[in-house]
Design a protein around this motif. Structure first.
Motif, PDB file in Angstrom:
ATOM      1  N   ARG A 198      -5.655   1.688  -4.252  1.00 41.97           N
ATOM      2  CA  ARG A 198      -5.171   1.570  -2.868  1.00 41.97           C
ATOM      3  C   ARG A 198      -6.278   1.046  -1.958  1.00 41.97           C
ATOM      4  NH1 ARG A 198      -3.167   6.974  -0.117  1.00 41.97           N
ATOM      5  NH2 ARG A 198      -5.349   7.433  -0.467  1.00 41.97           N
TER       6      ARG A 198
ATOM      7  N   ILE B 289       1.855   2.782  -3.345  1.00 43.98           N
ATOM      8  CA  ILE B 289       0.740   3.450  -4.036  1.00 43.98           C
ATOM      9  C   ILE B 289       0.532   4.833  -3.433  1.00 43.98           C
ATOM     10  CG2 ILE B 289      -1.723   3.350  -4.604  1.00 43.98           C
ATOM     11  CD1 ILE B 289      -1.480   0.247  -4.377  1.00 43.98           C
ATOM     12  N   THR B 290       0.581   4.921  -2.103  1.00 43.60           N
ATOM     13  CA  THR B 290       0.422   6.210  -1.418  1.00 43.60           C
ATOM     14  C   THR B 290       1.530   7.181  -1.838  1.00 43.60           C
ATOM     15  OG1 THR B 290      -0.638   5.113   0.454  1.00 43.60           O
ATOM     16  CG2 THR B 290       0.235   7.322   0.844  1.00 43.60           C
TER      17      THR B 290
ATOM     18  N   LYS C 125      -6.653  -2.603  -2.527  1.00 43.82           N
ATOM     19  CA  LYS C 125      -5.510  -3.325  -1.964  1.00 43.82           C
ATOM     20  C   LYS C 125      -5.669  -3.472  -0.449  1.00 43.82           C
ATOM     21  CE  LYS C 125      -2.461  -4.761  -3.776  1.00 43.82           C
ATOM     22  NZ  LYS C 125      -2.212  -6.158  -4.222  1.00 43.82           N
TER      23      LYS C 125
ATOM     24  N   VAL D  51       0.818  -1.211   0.000  1.00 47.43           N
ATOM     25  CA  VAL D  51       0.000   0.000   0.000  1.00 47.43           C
ATOM     26  C   VAL D  51       0.855   1.266   0.000  1.00 47.43           C
ATOM     27  CG1 VAL D  51      -1.757   1.295   1.292  1.00 47.43           C
ATOM     28  CG2 VAL D  51      -1.922  -1.190   1.118  1.00 47.43           C
TER      29      VAL D  51
END
Length: 111
Positions: free
Chosen positions: A96, A71-72, A99, A68
């Motif tokens: 996200r 992605i952030t 996920k 995660v």
């Protein structure tokens, strides 16, 4: 409750005596119930809810960090661009969220 044992591992559990299992050892366990066992990695083991939940918490934290957080970070980098690519950010936010839900399902907490 009955435990089906193969190579010193509990490979099955049943409330009733399992028929047609002559090649495995079957042991009656009057001290536990089927719900006391958890299936993991091809084997049934007694589980402790608090311990299991702590293990799941750690596994989730590791998965969030690996799956995660990138992605952030990507979302944040896009927010720093001019002009801000809002469509791409929205797609990544949805990815996200999916996920995070997948990780929660993969590493569930016992109640």
């Amino acid at each position: 409750m009955f435990k089906i044992i193969k190579e010193n591992k509990i490979i099955g559990i049943s409330e009733e005596y399992p028929a047609l299992l002559d090649k495995y050892e079957v042991v009656e366990d009057t001290a536990h119930q089927v719900s006391d066992y958890k299936h993991y990695d091809g084997e049934f083991t007694l589980h402790n809810i608090e311990k299991d939940n702590e293990e799941m918490k750690q596994a989730r934290a590791n998965a969030y960090q690996v799956e995660v957080d990138p992605i952030t970070a990507h979302i944040q980098r896009l927010k720093d661009e001019t002009p801000v690519p809002k469509g791409e950010i929205a797609e990544l936010i949805a990815e996200r969220e999916a996920k995070v839900q997948e990780i929660k399902e993969r590493y569930p907490y016992d109640r």
